[in-house]
Design a protein around this motif. Structure first.
Motif, mmCIF file in Angstrom:
data_model
loop_
_atom_site.group_PDB
_atom_site.id
_atom_site.type_symbol
_atom_site.label_atom_id
_atom_site.label_comp_id
_atom_site.label_asym_id
_atom_site.label_seq_id
_atom_site.Cartn_x
_atom_site.Cartn_y
_atom_site.Cartn_z
ATOM 1 N N MET A 1 0.847 -1.185 0.000
ATOM 2 C CA MET A 1 0.000 0.000 0.000
ATOM 3 C C MET A 1 0.885 1.239 0.000
ATOM 4 N N LYS A 2 0.592 2.176 -0.878
ATOM 5 C CA LYS A 2 1.433 3.368 -1.000
ATOM 6 C C LYS A 2 0.571 4.627 -0.967
ATOM 7 N N LEU A 3 1.181 5.701 -0.468
ATOM 8 C CA LEU A 3 0.553 7.012 -0.436
ATOM 9 C C LEU A 3 1.348 7.939 -1.344
ATOM 10 N N ASN A 4 0.688 8.516 -2.337
ATOM 11 C CA ASN A 4 1.340 9.452 -3.257
ATOM 12 C C ASN A 4 0.924 10.876 -2.918
ATOM 13 N N TYR A 5 1.887 11.781 -2.959
ATOM 14 C CA TYR A 5 1.626 13.171 -2.579
ATOM 15 C C TYR A 5 2.519 14.090 -3.405
ATOM 16 N N GLN A 6 1.905 15.113 -4.023
ATOM 17 C CA GLN A 6 2.669 16.075 -4.822
ATOM 18 C C GLN A 6 2.963 17.329 -4.010
ATOM 19 N N VAL A 7 4.219 17.739 -4.016
ATOM 20 C CA VAL A 7 4.670 18.878 -3.206
ATOM 21 C C VAL A 7 4.087 20.169 -3.775
ATOM 22 N N LYS A 8 3.492 20.961 -2.871
ATOM 23 C CA LYS A 8 2.881 22.233 -3.262
ATOM 24 C C LYS A 8 3.929 23.349 -3.251
ATOM 25 N N ALA A 9 3.566 24.484 -3.861
ATOM 26 C CA ALA A 9 4.491 25.616 -3.940
ATOM 27 C C ALA A 9 4.910 26.074 -2.553
ATOM 28 N N ALA A 10 3.965 26.101 -1.608
ATOM 29 C CA ALA A 10 4.268 26.570 -0.256
ATOM 30 C C ALA A 10 5.203 25.627 0.491
ATOM 31 N N GLU A 11 5.352 24.392 0.003
ATOM 32 C CA GLU A 11 6.202 23.409 0.675
ATOM 33 C C GLU A 11 7.601 23.316 0.055
ATOM 34 N N ALA A 12 7.819 24.019 -1.048
ATOM 35 C CA ALA A 12 9.135 23.989 -1.696
ATOM 36 C C ALA A 12 10.197 24.506 -0.734
ATOM 37 N N GLY A 13 11.316 23.807 -0.652
ATOM 38 C CA GLY A 13 12.393 24.181 0.260
ATOM 39 C C GLY A 13 12.330 23.476 1.594
ATOM 40 N N LEU A 14 11.201 22.816 1.906
ATOM 41 C CA LEU A 14 11.107 22.050 3.145
ATOM 42 C C LEU A 14 11.757 20.687 2.951
ATOM 43 N N THR A 15 12.253 20.117 4.027
ATOM 44 C CA THR A 15 12.788 18.764 3.929
ATOM 45 C C THR A 15 11.635 17.772 3.794
ATOM 46 N N ALA A 16 11.955 16.600 3.254
ATOM 47 C CA ALA A 16 10.931 15.565 3.128
ATOM 48 C C ALA A 16 10.396 15.167 4.504
ATOM 49 N N GLU A 17 11.281 15.120 5.502
ATOM 50 C CA GLU A 17 10.834 14.749 6.852
ATOM 51 C C GLU A 17 9.833 15.765 7.394
#
Length: 293
Positions: A1-17
């Protein structure tokens, strides 16, 4: 089972953690497990969780950890009220344990759910988020993976996951609605029985009178805490024990268990955040009380 998520503009520059913890609600423990197993891909590639993301990056999170529950699956029919790849909600009948016990390893909800999972290629781990006594019927929420379990358990603490019950109690409850805020502790001379005690854990129950039934009262109750036997202890303390609840002073009047049923659950879906309201009708043995009256 996998969860897919696309990074939003406001999240750019944040670490994956940080995105996993703050924006997707993963627990610290779950993030540690993802680090150990390499359970996060970004744009299809292995990715260190301390690296920073860019807008449009696609996170793919593995929610399966090859776990299992050490209980034998059994082909016991279950009444499924709602199911998707993240959660399962069942209407548990009376006289069924949620978890197996050492001296009673079979015929529980866990055994039934694990069989259902195996038949449907689902990870065989039983993660109940809400629980009911053996002889309380009604809705039980089960998470299909650890992340959903963490998100739903958090909702219990915030009140976003709300449980409503119907109960038939002895006597006519004079106040049409009210709340009971009395701490509950275990009785010293019993391994099972609970009691109202100032040194116990805080317990709060709200109730509304639904109908008067010729000497008994049908109540709708809502919990903000989840103490053992909470409704049974609170109503007995008020002088209105549940019909059939002989442990707390009730009498068997056409039913050989406490007349208590979890009839409605409201929650936010652990992945989409959308509201879910799920209901279960009164079982036959409680309906017979009405017919007898």
């Amino acid at each position: 089972m996998k969860l897919n998520y696309q990074v939003k503009a406001a999240e750019a520059g944040l670490t994956a953690e940080k995105v996993l913890r703050q924006n997707l609600g993963f627990s610290r423990g779950m993030v540690r497990r993802l680090k150990r197993t390499g359970g996060v891909l970004v744009n299809g590639q292995a990715f260190y969780l301390n690296r920073r993301l860019q807008e449009g990056d696609l996170l793919c999170v593995n929610l399966h950890f090859d776990e299992f529950t050490d209980a034998p699956p059994q082909p016991i029919p279950i009444d499924i009220v709602y199911e998707d790849e993240h959660i399962l909600v069942v209407d548990k009948p009376p006289d069924m344990l949620v978890h197996p016990l050492k001296h009673e390893p079979l015929n529980t909800l866990a055994n039934a759910v694990l069989y259902h999972y195996i038949e449907n290629n689902t990870e065989p781990v039983f993660r109940p988020v809400s629980r009911l006594d053996r002889n309380t019927s009604g809705l039980v929420v089960v998470a299909k993976h650890a992340h959903a379990g963490f998100r739903l358990t958090s909702q219990l603490g915030t009140g976003e996951l709300r449980r409503e019950y119907l109960a038939v109690v002895h006597g006519l409850v004079a106040q049409k609605q009210g709340s009971i805020d009395l701490s509950i502790a275990r009785c010293r001379d019993s391994k099972i029985k609970q009691m109202v005690h100032p040194d116990g854990r805080r317990a709060q129950t709200f109730y509304n009178v639904e109908e008067y039934l010729a000497g008994n009262t049908l109540l709708k109750l809502r919990l903000t805490t989840g103490r053992t036997h909470q409704i049974r202890v609170h109503m007995s303390h008020l002088g209105h024990p549940l019909v059939g609840d002989t442990l707390y002073g009730g009498r068997e009047e056409g039913i050989n268990r406490q007349a208590l049923h979890c009839c409605r659950i409201r929650l936010l879906h652990p992945i989409t955040g959308g509201p879910l309201v799920l209901e279960a009708p009164l079982p036959e043995d409680i309906r017979r009380i009405f017919n007898k009256i």
